[in-house]
Design a protein around this motif. Structure first.
Motif, short mmCIF file in Angstrom:
data_model
loop_
_atom_site.label_atom_id
_atom_site.label_comp_id
_atom_site.label_asym_id
_atom_site.label_seq_id
_atom_site.Cartn_x
_atom_site.Cartn_y
_atom_site.Cartn_z
N ARG A 151 -17.91 -1.76 1.35
CA ARG A 151 -16.79 -2.61 1.00
C ARG A 151 -17.19 -3.46 -0.20
O ARG A 151 -18.29 -4.01 -0.25
N GLY A 164 -6.24 -3.86 7.01
CA GLY A 164 -6.48 -2.85 6.00
C GLY A 164 -5.20 -2.13 5.60
O GLY A 164 -4.34 -1.87 6.45
N GLN A 211 -3.99 1.25 3.24
CA GLN A 211 -4.43 2.43 2.49
C GLN A 211 -3.70 2.51 1.15
O GLN A 211 -2.46 2.42 1.10
N GLY A 217 0.83 -1.19 0.00
CA GLY A 217 0.00 0.00 0.00
C GLY A 217 0.87 1.25 0.00
O GLY A 217 2.09 1.19 0.00
N ARG A 263 -12.07 -3.79 -1.08
CA ARG A 263 -11.68 -2.40 -0.83
C ARG A 263 -12.89 -1.58 -0.42
O ARG A 263 -14.03 -1.92 -0.75
N ALA A 303 -13.85 2.53 -0.17
CA ALA A 303 -13.57 3.95 -0.33
C ALA A 303 -14.41 4.73 0.68
O ALA A 303 -15.44 4.23 1.15
N THR A 346 -3.51 5.15 -2.03
CA THR A 346 -3.88 6.46 -2.52
C THR A 346 -3.27 6.66 -3.90
O THR A 346 -2.07 6.45 -4.09
N LYS A 358 -8.40 4.51 -5.28
CA LYS A 358 -8.09 4.95 -3.92
C LYS A 358 -9.09 4.36 -2.93
O LYS A 358 -10.30 4.52 -3.08
N ALA A 359 -8.58 3.66 -1.93
CA ALA A 359 -9.43 3.01 -0.94
C ALA A 359 -8.55 2.33 0.10
O ALA A 359 -7.32 2.27 -0.06
N VAL A 360 -9.19 1.84 1.13
CA VAL A 360 -8.52 0.93 2.06
C VAL A 360 -8.77 -0.49 1.55
O VAL A 360 -9.92 -0.86 1.30
N TYR A 361 -7.71 -1.24 1.38
CA TYR A 361 -7.78 -2.59 0.85
C TYR A 361 -7.67 -3.60 1.99
O TYR A 361 -6.75 -3.52 2.80
N TYR A 362 -8.60 -4.53 2.01
CA TYR A 362 -8.65 -5.54 3.06
C TYR A 362 -8.47 -6.93 2.46
O TYR A 362 -9.08 -7.26 1.44
#
Length: 120
Positions: free
Chosen positions: A45, A113, A115, A9, A38, A40, A117, A90-94
């Motif tokens: 999710r 998670g 991040q 990330g 992910r 945003a 960007t 752009k998002a938090v990826y899990y």
């Protein structure tokens, strides 16, 4: 209990590349599906990509042809190679793993998670 730790990330320019990694550990007899989701800001999710134990994959339409999911079964690790990134990525990826535990129970676990960007 199953633990999942993500790495990777960060910040990338549009058109650039990043790679996420996710390692599972703990009471694991076998791992079934491993996947990336992910979220945003202000959004739900959503599934990005998933890979089954046999190696078959499934991708969200938005990332097909740009993202690649792979797994190393010997390391209980799944990767997400993200190429030609767009601002919409752009998002938090899990990371999510679905396992059979030593007690032969189906369990699932989420990573903390990461991040991502995408910005110039």
């Amino acid at each position: 209990q199953v633990q999942v730790v993500e790495s990777g990330g960060g910040l990338v320019q549009p058109g650039g590349s990043l790679r996420l990694s996710c390692a599972a550990s703990g009471s694991i007899f076998s791992i079934n599906a491993m996947g990336w989701y992910r979220q945003a800001p202000g959004e739900q999710r959503e599934l990005v990509a998933v890979i089954a134990s046999g190696g078959s994959t499934n991708y969200a339409d938005a990332v097909k042809g740009r993202f690649t999911i792979t797994r190393d079964n010997a390391k209980n690790t799944v990767y997400l190679q993200m190429n030609n990134q767009k601002t919409g990525d752009k998002a938090v990826y899990y990371c999510n793993v679905k396992v059979i535990s030593f007690f032969r129970r189906r369990e699932g676990a989420w990573g903390q998670g990461a991040q991502v960007t995408v910005s110039s």
